[in-house]
Design an enzyme around this catalytic site. Sequence first.
Site, mmCIF file in Angstrom:
data_model
loop_
_atom_site.group_PDB
_atom_site.id
_atom_site.type_symbol
_atom_site.label_atom_id
_atom_site.label_comp_id
_atom_site.label_asym_id
_atom_site.label_seq_id
_atom_site.Cartn_x
_atom_site.Cartn_y
_atom_site.Cartn_z
ATOM 1 N N GLY A 13 0.802 -1.219 0.000
ATOM 2 C CA GLY A 13 0.000 0.000 0.000
ATOM 3 C C GLY A 13 0.834 1.267 0.000
ATOM 4 O O GLY A 13 0.460 2.266 -0.628
ATOM 5 N N ASN A 14 1.990 1.242 0.675
ATOM 6 C CA ASN A 14 2.805 2.463 0.785
ATOM 7 C C ASN A 14 3.461 2.848 -0.542
ATOM 8 O O ASN A 14 3.960 3.953 -0.677
ATOM 9 C CB ASN A 14 3.859 2.313 1.882
ATOM 10 C CG ASN A 14 4.949 1.322 1.511
ATOM 11 O OD1 ASN A 14 4.661 0.230 0.994
ATOM 12 N ND2 ASN A 14 6.187 1.671 1.749
ATOM 13 N N LYS A 134 -11.435 -9.959 4.957
ATOM 14 C CA LYS A 134 -10.664 -8.849 4.387
ATOM 15 C C LYS A 134 -11.442 -7.534 4.488
ATOM 16 O O LYS A 134 -12.473 -7.359 3.841
ATOM 17 C CB LYS A 134 -10.359 -9.185 2.923
ATOM 18 C CG LYS A 134 -9.744 -8.076 2.129
ATOM 19 C CD LYS A 134 -8.287 -7.863 2.464
ATOM 20 C CE LYS A 134 -7.754 -6.619 1.768
ATOM 21 N NZ LYS A 134 -6.424 -6.254 2.211
ATOM 22 N N LYS A 218 -2.829 -9.921 -2.361
ATOM 23 C CA LYS A 218 -1.905 -9.651 -3.467
ATOM 24 C C LYS A 218 -0.557 -10.362 -3.285
ATOM 25 O O LYS A 218 0.112 -10.685 -4.263
ATOM 26 C CB LYS A 218 -1.709 -8.153 -3.672
ATOM 27 C CG LYS A 218 -1.033 -7.417 -2.534
ATOM 28 C CD LYS A 218 0.310 -6.901 -2.929
ATOM 29 C CE LYS A 218 1.059 -6.218 -1.819
ATOM 30 N NZ LYS A 218 0.784 -6.441 -0.429
#
Length: 319
Positions: A13-14, A134, A218
Amino acid sequence: MEVKAKVVIALGGNALQEKGTPPTAEAQLKVIEKTAEHLADLSCKGYEMAIVHGNGPQVGRIVLSQEIAARENPQTPAMPFDVCGAMSEGFIGYQIQQKLRDALRNRNRNVPVVTLITQVVVDKNDPAFHNPTKPIGPFYTEEEALELEKDKGYVMREDAGRGWRRVVPSPKPVKITEISAVKRLWDTTIVITSGGGGIPVVENMDGSLTGVAAVIDKDLAAEKLAEDIEADMLLILTDVEKVCINYGKPDQKKVGHMTVREAIRYVEEGHFAAGSMLPKVMAAIAFARTFPGKKAIITSLDKAVDALEGKAGTIVTMA
Ligand code: ADP
Ligand code: MG
């Protein structure tokens, strides 16, 4: 240029968003611009790569905006979850594709970059469908959450003291539908594929595919891809330089190398948080096990080049 290794890269995500900045497309593009610099450096070192990225916050916002638009105007009906997943893959891929192209051009490196919208088959009978875990999208109050459960049939859960969120199943990736296209592109092109873990689909009796409301992890999708294309390395990039044991405790210790056996022991001892570090370590274990002699690496984006040269990160190998 000599090809050093074929690497599947999982972007966390970062790599797409910075904490504390507004969740706009413009802000995301700025972060991706920096991410692209690191990826271009890897490409210039001679690594061939395929890129998998996350999409949790993005797909959540698309779902939310669909819902709001549908409430406002019957001309803008809400798209189903799998379509929202495809939208997120499309726009994230587009932004990476654009900034990576620029970064490569600035280095006089002529490698095309494409995004491949990817359908990933999951098992209809995956136990995850009975236990959605999730979290996606925004936070709600308990009251709002209960209303959404009643109105929409969503499953809502309290998320680590931060509020209530919708949860969807996270089934295991079984088959990457477009794998033969990825294989054909791989040598000449940087392929962004299985974004957000890919769009989860189930295979019908007649072999046709139907999208489902779920999110594939992912990191696990990247591992599947790395197996299928027989990558030399799986590189999982996140926001920590090394995996830790006793994470967040006074006796926290960074791990530079772990064998599959050691990693499994740490998993059993509960060192890795579910939904964050655990899937990364599980993906690394699966890759190292499938290809004894090859390595999986977990590290941060800015340490990617160093990690590939053995100077940073957590390396996971069979022996
Ligand atoms: P990504 O978006 O890259 O998938 P996640 O937030 O899902 O990122 O996972 C990375 C996070 O996992 C780190 O920021 C860290 O807070 C957390 N984490 C949990 N357990 C560990 C551990 N044992 N060692 C290092 N980080 C850990
Ligand atoms: Mg994650």
